[in-house]
Design an enzyme around this catalytic site. Structure first.
Site, PDB file in Angstrom:
ATOM      1  N   GLN A   1       7.540   4.642   8.855  1.00 16.25           N
ATOM      2  CA  GLN A   1       6.671   3.488   8.604  1.00 16.25           C
ATOM      3  C   GLN A   1       5.215   3.779   8.992  1.00 16.25           C
ATOM      4  O   GLN A   1       4.470   2.877   9.355  1.00 16.25           O
ATOM      5  CB  GLN A   1       7.192   2.269   9.374  1.00 16.25           C
ATOM      6  N   SER A   2       4.808   5.027   8.873  1.00 19.48           N
ATOM      7  CA  SER A   2       3.462   5.422   9.261  1.00 19.48           C
ATOM      8  C   SER A   2       2.384   4.713   8.439  1.00 19.48           C
ATOM      9  O   SER A   2       2.353   4.811   7.210  1.00 19.48           O
ATOM     10  CB  SER A   2       3.310   6.941   9.093  1.00 19.48           C
ATOM     11  N   ASN A   3       1.491   4.020   9.132  1.00 23.53           N
ATOM     12  CA  ASN A   3       0.336   3.412   8.468  1.00 23.53           C
ATOM     13  C   ASN A   3      -0.600   4.494   7.935  1.00 23.53           C
ATOM     14  O   ASN A   3      -1.189   4.353   6.862  1.00 23.53           O
ATOM     15  CB  ASN A   3      -0.444   2.523   9.447  1.00 23.53           C
TER      16      ASN A   3
ATOM     17  N   ALA B   1       0.165   7.573   6.957  1.00 22.00           N
ATOM     18  CA  ALA B   1       0.716   8.216   5.762  1.00 22.00           C
ATOM     19  C   ALA B   1       0.477   7.342   4.539  1.00 22.00           C
ATOM     20  O   ALA B   1       0.067   7.833   3.472  1.00 22.00           O
ATOM     21  CB  ALA B   1       2.208   8.488   5.954  1.00 22.00           C
TER      22      ALA B   1
END
EC number: 3.5.99.7
Length: 327
Positions: free
Chosen positions: A73-75, A77
């Site tokens: 859930q990387s912002n 990325a």
């Protein structure tokens, strides 16, 4: 001072507003929030400020691929995938996964934005993520592409200028608002946001204290990391600052169950804060950091401070996978 050139991707400047009801509930202190969650939609949050500088460097080097890494859930990325699509280049994301992650939140948006994705185990991510990205870079080179590797959170020397610039923006807004911030507080997950604020604050001889609330690892880890990032930044400006490790203020104790893992008290705080101020925090960064700030104020750690500015670094999409825990 001249800083590196950058793209113009974010909606800037972001506004600063006072948290009236939260401030009143805590007594004789004023809490303000800088709405960096409103830097955009697809690129919302703090990451786009860093990407403006890092991706400009990639383009200057003739790159047509961006490779980066993060949690499922990387912002960062997701923002990288959005920037790449906007600039008509390609993105390749190396994401930490348990193997059964639902396609929702940031992961869902990554797919919509056309990113190529490599899922690796938490153990592979911890030990070998850079090797994995370098291997992808070599494979792409064999296909005639040139790829630029971005570290987690775009937290490298060039990326820190996103928050060097944000600090200058804050100083201008202080004059407009007729307020002087005693402290500026941000969540810390890779160190770049803090490092940029810290470097500009020192170089401009501003008297505010910069506080980080770490959401993973520990305070000592990030003090070392910030030192490294500031020294990397100085390589671009040739403007050194004199500081000690003790000048880097990290508030430990709010990592909870670990990175991107939520305790019930953190989730309850996010719900209560939303009802109190009409602002939604995220479970990975700002929820933990604002919870930590409020707890520290209650403990008296900020006694003597009058005006505190909290940086809302975004992360809304990461909240959606927490629905079953929230309700």
């Amino acid at each position: 001072m001249t800083i590196p050139k950058s793209l113009k991707l974010a909606n800037l400047p972001t506004k600063i507003e006072k948290l009236e009801r939260l401030s009143k509930s805590l007594g004789d202190i004023n809490i303000y929030i800088k709405r960096d969650d409103q830097t955009g939609t697809e690129v919302s949050g703090n990451k786009v400020r860093k990407l403006e500088f890092a991706v400009q460097e990639a383009l200057d080097q003739g790159c047509d691929y961006l490779i980066t890494c993060g949690g499922i859930q990387s912002n960062h990325a997701r923002a990288t995938a959005a920037v790449a699509a906007k600039l008509d280049i390609n993105s390749y994301l190396v994401l930490r996964s348990n193997g059964d992650d639902p396609v929702e939140g940031n992961y869902f948006l990554n797919k919509i934005l056309g990113a190529e994705i490599c899922l690796i185990t938490p153990e592979e991510y911890r030990d070998n993520r850079m090797k994995v990205m370098e291997e992808i870079q070599r494979e792409l080179a064999g296909q005639g592409h040139k790829a630029y590797i971005l570290p987690e959170g775009a937290s490298n020397g060039i990326g820190t200028f996103g928050y060097y610039q944000a600090m200058e923006e804050i100083l201008e807004q202080e004059a407009e608002l007729d307020v002087k911030f005693d402290a500026i507080v941000t969540a810390v997950g890779s160190g770049g946001t803090y490092a940029g604020l810290f470097y500009a604050n020192k170089l401009r001889k501003n008297e505010a204290k910069i506080y980080g609330i770490n959401v993973c690892d520990d305070a000592d880890h990030f003090k070392n990391r910030v030192q490294e990032l500031v020294h990397e930044s100085i390589q671009y400006t040739k403007r050194p600052i004199h500081f000690k490790k003790e000048d880097i203020h990290m508030i430990d104790g709010y990592v909870g169950e670990g990175y991107a893992q939520s305790r019930q008290e953190e989730l309850t705080f996010i719900l209560d804060f939303a009802k109190l101020e009409g602002i939604i925090l995220d479970p990975v960064y700002t929820g933990k950091a604002m919870y930590g700030l409020v707890e520290e104020i209650k403990k008296g750690s900020f006694n003597g401070f009058k005006n505190i500015l909290f940086i809302h670094t975004g992360g809304l999409y990461g909240l959606f996978p927490k629905g079953n825990q929230l309700f």
